[in-house]
Write a protein that holds these residues in place. Sequence first.
Motif: not given
Length: 263
Positions: A65-75
């Motif tokens: 139920x959670x999403x973590x984008x590490x180094x998300x940049x321009x995602x």
Amino acid sequence: MRADESRAPNACAVDPWAAEFVAAAGPQDPPPGGPEARAFLHDGVAVRTRYFDDCLLEAVRGGCTQVVLLGAGLDARAFRLPWPRPVDVFEVDLPELLAFKERVVGGRVPAVARRVTVAADLRDDWAEALTAAGFDPARRTAWLCEGTLAYLAPDRADAVVRAMAAHSPPGSAVAAETATSHGSLDCLRSCRDALAADGAPWRSSLRDPASWWAERGWRMTVPDPASLPYAAERMARYVPMLREAGDTGGWLLTGTRCGPTPA
Ligand SMILES: C[S@@+](CC[C@H](N)C(=O)[O-])C[C@H]1O[C@@H](n2cnc3c(N)ncnc32)[C@H](O)[C@@H]1O
């Protein structure tokens, strides 16, 4: 590359936001490297985008139920993916990057329950900043490290992956990109040099990514890109080049949290 791919008739993934980021960035020099390097990087980004889109949607369908984008940049996944249930998305990156991104996406409505940006350095105590921003370590989480870990020194990449495990209950998922032998391909030399001159060298690569992740609390699956319907044709032309470079596979991985919390 995502903007170009989105315009292709056979696009692996369509990211309508990419062209907006390019426009906001203004005129840029062409990327370094010859035609072979550019084609390889473009196809690699196209395939990995689709692969990680599918991985994250699958993880959320499976109960994260959670999403973590590490180094998300321009995602732009918080805006563009058809999320199957309400989900909170945390985007962790350096402050300057997030400031640029907000110039483009600020005020636009995401396709998720909550989108939270977390300005933090993955070499510091980013997990504390993430938790302070509302991340709940008791909830099942889907983590993504897309184009991120190779920019960290080996000890920092190690600490990031251990911290992810320490903040993930069983059933949490991860999807990641690993620099394998790609980093040493001759045709990518000028890209590597340009990134290093820009202060962002590729700092780490792995020969056996699945074992490395397993030692840090993650049971990984390594797909053969040839088995992915959208990747087989795209990647086939690079197989001889990768074989010559001693490629051992493991460029794209997905996995789940397993075992005790690693030290
Ligand atoms: C190659 S980009 C990948 C971005 C995005 N995940 C994607 O695939 O489009 C690497 C990202 O990692 C971020 N990054 C690099 N070093 C970092 C650090 N020490 N802490 C936080 N973010 C970092 C950069 O700002 C950049 O956005």
